[in-house]
Design a protein around this motif. Structure first.
Motif, PDB file in Angstrom:
ATOM      1  N   ASN A 451     -54.028  69.131 -10.078  1.00 44.60           N
ATOM      2  CA  ASN A 451     -52.948  69.937  -9.500  1.00 44.60           C
ATOM      3  C   ASN A 451     -51.603  69.595 -10.135  1.00 44.60           C
ATOM      4  O   ASN A 451     -50.782  70.486 -10.396  1.00 44.60           O
ATOM      5  CB  ASN A 451     -52.877  69.723  -7.990  1.00 44.60           C
ATOM      6  N   LEU A 452     -51.374  68.308 -10.368  1.00 44.65           N
ATOM      7  CA  LEU A 452     -50.119  67.881 -10.986  1.00 44.65           C
ATOM      8  C   LEU A 452     -50.004  68.430 -12.413  1.00 44.65           C
ATOM      9  O   LEU A 452     -48.928  68.864 -12.840  1.00 44.65           O
ATOM     10  CB  LEU A 452     -50.038  66.358 -10.989  1.00 44.65           C
ATOM     11  N   VAL A 453     -51.106  68.421 -13.132  1.00 46.28           N
ATOM     12  CA  VAL A 453     -51.102  68.971 -14.497  1.00 46.28           C
ATOM     13  C   VAL A 453     -50.843  70.469 -14.471  1.00 46.28           C
ATOM     14  O   VAL A 453     -50.073  70.997 -15.291  1.00 46.28           O
ATOM     15  CB  VAL A 453     -52.439  68.655 -15.200  1.00 46.28           C
ATOM     16  N   MET A 454     -51.460  71.196 -13.537  1.00 45.74           N
ATOM     17  CA  MET A 454     -51.256  72.639 -13.467  1.00 45.74           C
ATOM     18  C   MET A 454     -49.819  72.981 -13.106  1.00 45.74           C
ATOM     19  O   MET A 454     -49.227  73.929 -13.655  1.00 45.74           O
ATOM     20  CB  MET A 454     -52.208  73.272 -12.444  1.00 45.74           C
ATOM     21  N   GLU A 455     -49.222  72.224 -12.193  1.00 49.64           N
ATOM     22  CA  GLU A 455     -47.807  72.447 -11.860  1.00 49.64           C
ATOM     23  C   GLU A 455     -46.922  72.176 -13.071  1.00 49.64           C
ATOM     24  O   GLU A 455     -45.953  72.913 -13.331  1.00 49.64           O
ATOM     25  CB  GLU A 455     -47.409  71.558 -10.685  1.00 49.64           C
ATOM     26  N   SER A 456     -47.240  71.135 -13.815  1.00 49.64           N
ATOM     27  CA  SER A 456     -46.464  70.807 -15.017  1.00 49.64           C
ATOM     28  C   SER A 456     -46.641  71.878 -16.085  1.00 49.64           C
ATOM     29  O   SER A 456     -45.708  72.164 -16.846  1.00 49.64           O
ATOM     30  CB  SER A 456     -46.891  69.440 -15.557  1.00 49.64           C
ATOM     31  N   LEU A 457     -47.833  72.467 -16.150  1.00 55.07           N
ATOM     32  CA  LEU A 457     -48.069  73.545 -17.112  1.00 55.07           C
ATOM     33  C   LEU A 457     -47.132  74.716 -16.829  1.00 55.07           C
ATOM     34  O   LEU A 457     -46.522  75.273 -17.757  1.00 55.07           O
ATOM     35  CB  LEU A 457     -49.528  73.992 -17.016  1.00 55.07           C
ATOM     36  N   ARG A 458     -46.969  75.086 -15.583  1.00 54.67           N
ATOM     37  CA  ARG A 458     -46.078  76.206 -15.244  1.00 54.67           C
ATOM     38  C   ARG A 458     -44.614  75.837 -15.511  1.00 54.67           C
ATOM     39  O   ARG A 458     -43.824  76.688 -15.928  1.00 54.67           O
ATOM     40  CB  ARG A 458     -46.287  76.594 -13.788  1.00 54.67           C
TER      41      ARG A 458
END
Length: 553
Positions: A451-458
């Motif tokens: 989830n942290l990686v996906m938020e950082s991707l956005r």
């Protein structure tokens, strides 16, 4: 021989006029193209704003053709809606008449001063924007000088019987005159230069008022051709086709009325040259008034005439890298950014399914993720080659920085794709082959990191598209949170292995998955470094991090 030398003089002065127009256009695009791109994206949601922008951009570029090519590329890339794009073109058509109006007066006395001023600014300034401002001044001076020389050179040509016979035959055949003028305008790539040339011919008495009006109609029609012929996709052809249809309608209406129109315009200026220039203005103003309201319906008609082609079966084929836009750096960079976001969408799709792959041993999802990596590689290669073709003097400092941002984005996205498709999917295959299962705590920690990686991707997408410094700071700040989460998950997993509470455990596969998620986040955080460095915020953060020891990683 005198006639031959006179024609050579005229050809040379026309070439000088075209070169001056090119210098103005390239100077504005190189110096201020990035600002124009931002204005285009920010203010063109409504027809009045789009119409006004078309007038202003054409007045700056001294060329409705250049404005048309820019608007066409933005519309093809999805950065500009078709209806606002049509409003931009209507404004550009009016803007070109204002240039012709100013240039039609005898202001050649300022030409040497403009050339001198531009030369001094260009040579004395180290700022690229001022250098290009000097280039614009030189171009304007050359345009005025060439017009003065054209009028002088055409005076004796008035008595050349062969030329008079040719032009008089054109005047008696208005349809042929329109076609010839359209062809010449397409060759010149400048309706401004063509209309000014027609005014010079009329001023020298080589053509009468009705013949000049027919040639002006052809110049308006030919000004739409470069953008249409250089468009390579149905989406790119819609806007120039709409502009062509608008002007073709005007030509059909005006052709039978050339002599009455010349008489109606005579009170505004009795000379054939003044009648031709005023007709150019009235023609485009009338079309703008007539078509500004129904642009939405016209956009729908153009979409029906030129529907979207079916998507290519191979997602690795570029869709937005228009070769015709390479002459305009800001348009080409927008195309490259749009293509880069296709890569980003692919990577986002690859990362979304990771938890299911590891939690449920979803082999079909893992295979689909692995198949996407070659597509990413081919798109990345195409974007890099496109940016390489764009390089050179066409890029000003700001465009050069944007090119580097796009290149860095593409490289980092490719690395993320490689880690996901190769390393992580390899670990998923090993886990499935060994029949290993992760504990509930392992899956929970993996989901939290994911989830942290996906938020950082956005956040990374926001930084890339908008240069948002706050998002860049948040993206870098998340590194510490992710490292801490990875440390805690690793320590808990190792304790579980020692106590043999993991039901067989995932062995070292789990730890390698955590490591690669951290590597992915590092590539995302790298997207924030360039904007933070330019703003002077990166060095301060590095100093703080060096002073404050971080927990062991």
């Amino acid at each position: 021989m005198k006639g031959t030398f006179a024609l050579l003089d005229i050809a040379g002065y026309v070439a000088l006029l075209l070169w001056g127009t090119h210098m103005v256009t390239s100077g504005v695009l190189r110096g201020y193209g990035s600002a124009l791109r931002r204005w285009l994206g920010r203010y063109l949601g409504h027809r009045p704003a789009a119409f006004a922008f078309g007038i202003c951009i054409t007045a700056l570029l001294q060329s409705s053709t250049a404005a048309g090519l820019m608007a066409t590329s933005f519309a093809a890339s999805g950065f500009l809606g078709l209806a606002p794009g049509l409003a931009v073109m209507l404004g550009a058509n009016v803007g070109t008449t204002l240039i012709v109006q100013v240039m039609s007066f005898d202001i050649s006395v300022v030409a040497p001063m403009l050339v001198l001023l531009g030369f001094v600014i260009h040579r004395r300034s180290d700022d690229a924007r001022y250098e290009n401002l000097g280039r614009v001044a030189i171009g304007l001076g050359l345009m005025l000088l060439s017009l003065h020389l054209l009028v002088t050179a055409l005076a004796p040509v008035e008595n050349v019987q062969a030329l008079r016979a040719v032009l008089q035959s054109l005047a008696s055949e208005p349809v042929l005159a329109v076609l010839v003028a359209a062809l010449l305008t397409w060759l010149f790539h400048s309706s401004v230069a063509m209309v000014l040339l027609i005014a010079s011919l009329a001023s020298a008495g080589v053509v009468d008022a009705a013949g000049a009006l027919a040639l002006v109609l052809g110049a308006n029609l030919g000004g739409t051709l470069p953008a249409l012929l250089e468009a390579h996709t149905p989406m790119a052809r819609r806007l120039p086709l709409g502009n062509l249809l608008v002007r073709a309608f005007g030509c059909v209406v005006c052709l039978p009325m050339l002599h009455p129109l010349a008489q109606w315009l005579a009170p505004l200026g009795a000379s054939p040259a003044r009648i031709a220039v005023n007709f150019h203005t009235v023609f485009n103003l009338a079309l703008a008034v007539l078509f500004i309201l129904p642009v939405e319906r016209m956009a729908q008609l153009l979409v029906r005439l030129l529907p979207d082609p079916p998507r290519p079966d191979d997602p690795g084929v570029p869709q937005y890298l228009d070769e015709g836009a390479l002459d305009s750096a800001n348009v080409a960079l927008a195309n490259a950014a749009r293509e880069s976001m296709r890569m980003a969408d692919m990577v986002e799709g690859m990362l979304k399914g990771l938890v299911e792959v590891f939690g449920k041993d979803d082999r079909s999802r893992a295979a689909a993720i692995s198949r996407m990596d070659p597509w990413l590689d081919r798109l990345g290669m195409a974007i890099r080659e496109y940016l390489a073709e764009l390089g050179g003097e066409a890029l000003n400092e700001e465009d050069g920085e944007r090119s580097q941002e796009i290149l860095a984005f593409v490289i980092n996205i490719e690395h993320i794709g490689d880690i996901t498709a190769n390393n992580l999917m390899e670990f998923a295959a090993k886990k499935a082959e060994r029949g290993q299962d992760f504990s509930a705590d392992d899956i929970q920690d993996l989901a939290a990191m994911h989830n942290l990686v996906m938020e950082s991707l956005r956040l990374g997408f926001t930084v890339f598209m908008r240069g948002d410094l706050r998002a860049a700071q948040q993206l870098v700040a998340r590194k510490e949170a992710l490292w801490r989460l990875e440390n805690e998950a690793s320590e808990r997993h190792i304790r579980a292995l020692r106590e043999r509470r993991d039901g067989g455990g995932g062995g070292d596969v789990y730890l390698r998955i955590l490591r690669d998620l951290k590597r992915i986040h590092s590539h995302l955080a790298a997207l924030a470094y360039l904007p933070l460095e330019r703003a002077g915020l990166l060095q301060d953060r590095l100093v703080r991090e060096s002073v404050t020891p971080r927990a062991a990683v």
